[in-house]
Write a protein that holds these residues in place. Structure first.
Motif, short mmCIF file in Angstrom:
data_model
loop_
_atom_site.label_atom_id
_atom_site.label_comp_id
_atom_site.label_asym_id
_atom_site.label_seq_id
_atom_site.Cartn_x
_atom_site.Cartn_y
_atom_site.Cartn_z
N ASP A 3 0.83 -1.20 0.00
CA ASP A 3 0.00 0.00 0.00
C ASP A 3 0.86 1.25 0.00
OD1 ASP A 3 -2.50 1.54 0.37
OD2 ASP A 3 -1.64 1.97 2.34
N LEU A 4 1.93 1.28 0.82
CA LEU A 4 2.80 2.45 0.87
C LEU A 4 3.52 2.64 -0.46
CD1 LEU A 4 3.97 4.76 2.56
CD2 LEU A 4 5.78 3.18 3.32
N ARG A 7 1.13 4.18 -2.87
CA ARG A 7 0.95 5.61 -2.56
C ARG A 7 2.18 6.41 -3.01
NH1 ARG A 7 -0.22 5.20 3.63
NH2 ARG A 7 -0.05 7.49 3.52
N HIS A 8 3.37 5.85 -2.80
CA HIS A 8 4.61 6.48 -3.26
C HIS A 8 4.55 6.74 -4.76
CE1 HIS A 8 9.12 6.90 -3.44
NE2 HIS A 8 8.90 6.48 -4.67
N ALA A 10 2.04 6.96 -6.67
CA ALA A 10 0.94 7.83 -7.08
C ALA A 10 1.26 9.31 -6.94
CB ALA A 10 -0.31 7.49 -6.27
#
Length: 427
Positions: A3-4, A7-8, A10
């Protein structure tokens, strides 16, 4: 972690590099070790790109930072700043540069950018000499003097840059020569170049090329260059962002391996001095530093919280002779790695000085760089509990080993054994 990572990707640039197929989130550290978000412990042989110079969570530094944060964190250079003056005084004395002045920045990139501004203004020339395979930062001007294609996203530049032979001893047209003949050939090439152009402002050079794969010329090359440069009034900028503060073991500054002609005209530093806090800077003779005829400040350069970190870190380094530790433990680690890799055809060379060691990988039986092997070793070392870096001007095929300078002999042996196993797993 997935998930991280999503997000990175994105919100951050595609060109912002991450190590490992499954990128790593480091949550905390202590001494020479760090832990990831899953609680796994690693021996750290890269120190945040040579920046955690003494140790993770060094009590003397964390205490100084905590106490300063409770007083005042920042006021800018528009006001007198006691920690900044105190650290500047110490660095000026340590630099070896007479009548030295110090200007603090927030990074090595900004330090080199400032040095280039000073040199070109002082000499009234925008022409600069730089070394092939070099790296000096990511700003517009520092990219313009970087001689490493993998880290040069544009050929546009405010500077006219000409690249000089000599930064890489074992590759290129002079590699077959003895050290003395290598130096002589590089000097003759420099003389020939200067015979065809107007005198440049400066030569900027890393005593040991960092991103370039921890390559270096024979000792004495830059002293020989200096004699030629001085005949033309050309300044020498020593980029000590990675080599400074005793990391090479033999010397406090990398330039001292070439010190027959004295200190450089300008010296840049960053990374390790803050032990993770954002500090960079330039040291220069007063006449050079004071050549600017317009106002200038630095909003974040020299801010109180980074300066107390630098003072505490420098004090610890000197009081505990970490330069000597780098020489002793680093020398033993270098020989251990050379012995372990002597029969591995994937290893072309193990080189370095102190706790700044490069292992260059090639496709067996050739001199051709093998970036895939380097990536595989990086993954295998992580799997074994060891974090290392990579670099090199030949397609990122050099493993970069630069632990905190407090590394112990048992930790060096542990890391060498993990790396030996990782290298042996590459086919």
């Amino acid at each position: 972690m997935t998930d991280l990572y999503a997000r990175h990707r994105a919100v951050l640039p595609d060109w912002l590099a991450l190590y490992y197929k499954d990128p790593l989130e480091i949550t905390h550290g202590e001494g020479r070790h760090v832990w990831d978000a899953d609680g796994r412990k690693y021996l750290d042989f890269f120190g945040g790109i040579l920046t955690t110079m003494t140790a993770h969570a060094l009590p003397e530094v964390t205490k100084a930072v905590s106490e300063q944060a409770g007083r005042i964190i920042h006021s800018s250079t528009l006001y007198l700043n006691r920690p900044m003056v105190e650290l500047a005084e110490r660095i000026a004395r340590l630099s070896g540069i007479p009548d030295a002045r110090v200007f603090f920045t927030t990074s090595g990139t900004e330090a080199n950018d400032t040095a280039l501004l000073l040199a070109t203004t002082y000499r009234r020339s925008n022409q600069v000499l730089a070394m092939r395979n070099s790296y000096h930062g990511r700003s517009f001007s520092s990219v313009g003097v970087t001689g490493n294609r993998g880290w040069s996203p544009t050929s546009l530049s405010p500077l006219g840059t000409l690249y000089v032979h000599g930064g890489v001893r074992t590759r290129g047209p002079f590699a077959h020569l003895s050290d003395a003949d290598f130096i002589a050939a590089c000097v003759e090439d420099l003389k020939d170049l200067l015979g065809h152009i107007r005198p440049p402002a400066a030569l900027i050079a890393e005593p040991i090329q960092g991103v370039g794969g921890f390559t270096s010329p024979p000792d004495g090359l830059y002293a020989a260059f200096r004699e030629v440069l001085e005949e033309h009034g050309i300044l020498w900028i020593a980029d000590e962002v990675q080599t400074g503060w005793g990391r090479t073991g033999d010397h406090f500054w990398g330039w001292q391996a070439h010190g027959q002609s004295g200190p450089p005209d300008l010296l840049t530093f960053a990374k390790g001095i803050g032990n993770g806090m954002s500090i960079g800077g330039v040291v220069a003779r007063a006449e050079i530093m004071n050549c600017l005829d317009a106002n200038s400040i630095s909003t974040f350069g020299g801010t109180q919280i980074t300066m107390v970190a630098g003072l505490a870190n420098l004090t610890y380094l000197l009081e505990h002779d970490l330069q000597g530790n780098a020489r002793r433990v680093g020398g033993a680690l270098l020989e251990r790695l050379r012995a372990a890799t002597a029969r591995l055809p994937v290893v072309r060379e193990v080189r370095g000085r102190g706790l700044m060691i490069g292992v260059e990988l090639v496709r067996p039986g050739t001199d051709e760089a093998d970036p895939e092997a380097a990536a595989a070793v990086l993954e295998a070392a992580r799997e074994g509990g060891l974090l290392i870096g990579k670099g090199g001007g030949h397609n990122t095929s050099v493993l970069r080993i630069a632990p905190p300078l407090t590394l112990t002999a048992p930790e060096a042996e542990e890391g060498a054994a993990i790396l030996e196993h990782a290298l042996g797993s590459v086919r």
